[in-house]
Design a protein around this motif. Sequence first.
Motif, short mmCIF file in Angstrom:
data_model
loop_
_atom_site.label_atom_id
_atom_site.label_comp_id
_atom_site.label_asym_id
_atom_site.label_seq_id
_atom_site.Cartn_x
_atom_site.Cartn_y
_atom_site.Cartn_z
N THR A 161 0.84 -1.19 0.00
CA THR A 161 0.00 0.00 0.00
C THR A 161 0.88 1.24 0.00
OG1 THR A 161 -1.70 -1.16 1.27
CG2 THR A 161 -1.82 1.25 1.22
N PRO A 162 0.69 2.18 -0.94
CA PRO A 162 1.49 3.41 -0.93
C PRO A 162 1.42 4.11 0.42
CG PRO A 162 0.20 3.25 -2.94
CD PRO A 162 -0.28 2.14 -2.05
N PRO A 163 2.55 4.56 0.95
CA PRO A 163 2.56 5.17 2.29
C PRO A 163 1.56 6.30 2.46
CG PRO A 163 4.80 4.74 1.55
CD PRO A 163 3.91 4.44 0.38
N ALA A 164 1.43 7.16 1.45
CA ALA A 164 0.50 8.29 1.57
C ALA A 164 -0.93 7.81 1.70
CB ALA A 164 0.64 9.21 0.35
N ALA A 213 -3.35 8.36 5.35
CA ALA A 213 -4.62 9.08 5.41
C ALA A 213 -5.31 9.02 4.05
CB ALA A 213 -4.41 10.54 5.83
N ARG A 214 -6.57 8.65 4.05
CA ARG A 214 -7.34 8.56 2.82
C ARG A 214 -8.82 8.67 3.16
NH1 ARG A 214 -5.83 3.36 4.16
NH2 ARG A 214 -7.58 1.96 4.59
N THR A 215 -9.63 8.85 2.14
CA THR A 215 -11.07 8.82 2.32
C THR A 215 -11.57 7.39 2.19
OG1 THR A 215 -11.39 9.30 -0.03
CG2 THR A 215 -11.50 11.16 1.50
N CYS A 216 -12.52 7.04 3.01
CA CYS A 216 -13.26 5.79 2.89
C CYS A 216 -14.71 6.22 2.67
CB CYS A 216 -13.11 4.93 4.14
SG CYS A 216 -14.10 3.41 4.14
N TYR A 217 -15.03 6.48 1.39
CA TYR A 217 -16.33 7.04 1.00
C TYR A 217 -16.49 8.44 1.59
CZ TYR A 217 -21.31 7.28 -0.11
OH TYR A 217 -22.53 7.65 -0.60
N ASN A 218 -17.12 8.59 2.76
CA ASN A 218 -17.37 9.94 3.28
C ASN A 218 -16.76 10.17 4.66
OD1 ASN A 218 -19.02 8.33 4.81
ND2 ASN A 218 -20.95 9.26 4.17
N HIS A 219 -15.74 9.36 5.00
CA HIS A 219 -15.05 9.57 6.27
C HIS A 219 -13.56 9.27 6.10
CE1 HIS A 219 -16.65 5.38 6.29
NE2 HIS A 219 -15.45 5.09 6.73
N MET A 220 -12.78 9.50 7.14
CA MET A 220 -11.33 9.35 7.05
C MET A 220 -10.89 7.96 7.47
SD MET A 220 -9.93 13.05 8.40
CE MET A 220 -11.12 13.21 9.75
N ALA A 221 -9.89 7.44 6.76
CA ALA A 221 -9.37 6.11 7.04
C ALA A 221 -7.85 6.17 7.08
CB ALA A 221 -9.85 5.12 5.99
N VAL A 281 -6.76 18.83 6.33
CA VAL A 281 -6.41 17.83 5.32
C VAL A 281 -6.71 18.40 3.94
CG1 VAL A 281 -6.80 15.80 6.80
CG2 VAL A 281 -8.67 16.69 5.38
N GLN A 282 -6.00 17.90 2.95
CA GLN A 282 -6.24 18.29 1.56
C GLN A 282 -6.42 17.02 0.73
OE1 GLN A 282 -2.75 20.59 0.65
NE2 GLN A 282 -3.59 22.49 1.47
N ARG A 283 -7.41 17.04 -0.14
CA ARG A 283 -7.67 15.89 -1.00
C ARG A 283 -6.70 15.87 -2.17
NH1 ARG A 283 -13.17 13.24 -1.09
NH2 ARG A 283 -14.37 14.13 0.64
N HIS A 284 -6.45 14.67 -2.70
CA HIS A 284 -5.69 14.50 -3.93
C HIS A 284 -6.69 14.35 -5.08
CE1 HIS A 284 -1.68 13.02 -2.02
NE2 HIS A 284 -2.34 13.84 -1.20
N ALA A 325 -6.09 9.46 -1.44
CA ALA A 325 -5.16 9.92 -0.41
C ALA A 325 -5.52 11.31 0.10
CB ALA A 325 -3.74 9.90 -0.94
N LEU A 326 -5.29 11.53 1.37
CA LEU A 326 -5.43 12.84 2.01
C LEU A 326 -4.06 13.26 2.53
CD1 LEU A 326 -8.64 12.21 4.18
CD2 LEU A 326 -8.53 13.61 2.10
N THR A 327 -3.75 14.53 2.37
CA THR A 327 -2.53 15.08 2.95
C THR A 327 -2.89 15.79 4.24
OG1 THR A 327 -1.40 15.36 0.83
CG2 THR A 327 -0.66 16.74 2.66
N LEU A 328 -2.29 15.37 5.34
CA LEU A 328 -2.48 16.04 6.62
C LEU A 328 -1.53 17.23 6.66
CD1 LEU A 328 -3.85 15.96 9.43
CD2 LEU A 328 -1.86 14.67 10.22
N THR A 329 -2.09 18.43 6.74
CA THR A 329 -1.27 19.64 6.72
C THR A 329 -0.59 19.84 8.07
OG1 THR A 329 -3.08 21.06 7.48
CG2 THR A 329 -2.89 20.69 5.09
N THR A 330 0.34 20.78 8.09
CA THR A 330 1.01 21.10 9.36
C THR A 330 0.00 21.57 10.39
OG1 THR A 330 3.04 21.70 8.19
CG2 THR A 330 2.76 22.56 10.43
N ALA A 331 -0.94 22.41 9.97
CA ALA A 331 -1.99 22.89 10.88
C ALA A 331 -2.83 21.73 11.38
CB ALA A 331 -2.86 23.92 10.18
N GLY A 332 -3.10 20.77 10.50
CA GLY A 332 -3.90 19.61 10.88
C GLY A 332 -3.18 18.73 11.89
#
Length: 242
Positions: free
Chosen positions: A116-119, A123-131, A210-213, A218-225
């Motif tokens: 599984t790619p590390p990114a 953090a990723r979306t699982c339909y409408n929530h975070m996984a 978080v920011q979507r790709h 994949a989701l990117t967790l920002t520094t603020a996040g």
Amino acid sequence: MPYETIPCPHAPAELAPPLEQHLAALAAAVADSRRAAMLCLLMDGRAYTATELGTVAGVAASTASAHLARLTEQQLVVMIKQGRYRYFRLAGAPVAQMLEGLMGLTGGGPTVRSSTPPALRFARTCYNHMAGTLGVHLHARFLALGWLTGEGHYQLSEAGQAGLQQMGLALTPSHPPAACYCLDWSERRGHLAGALGTQLLQLFEQRHWVQRHLDSRALTLTTAGRQAVARHLGALPAPEGR
């Protein structure tokens, strides 16, 4: 002494009860690798055209339409018309949970995790929530802090309501959002689903935590996040590959 009638375990398909017929048809719809590729893309919660889904599956738009018709027939996807365009999305959270569960059954734990790619794993979306690691961390901390009570289908405690309001989530105290357990296919532990999981993802996006790709789940967790999660819930492990 009369003979006892024993049902034949190899009865013809046309004699199978409706439930078994429907289950077999559902499994056959998911079993095709091209349709599976489309369903995996739709796990990000977005809607896509037949052309876009066909590109992911490696087939022409006309062939993609035939596959989508099969998925629609089995109520795995729904079609949305907007002007002259037609978009397809998953039919709902139960379908996403079924697919996430099937992903968790693919191969051995170490094999799946390492491929599984590390990114995507972090953090990723699982339909409408975070996984991924992020979603699993949120779920574990909510339980450890006593924000959720129950098993599998949770109730939001008063401490949970107060904690989430401090995070910036607007809640209706008389009708707190429902939350439930969803098995994470890469971490093999639970992450948070249900209405609360959906609201958390919306909060993280609105706060730019978080920011979507555009090209994956994949989701990117920002520094603020990362700072917000550490402040309210405890520090996250660093994502692999960094």
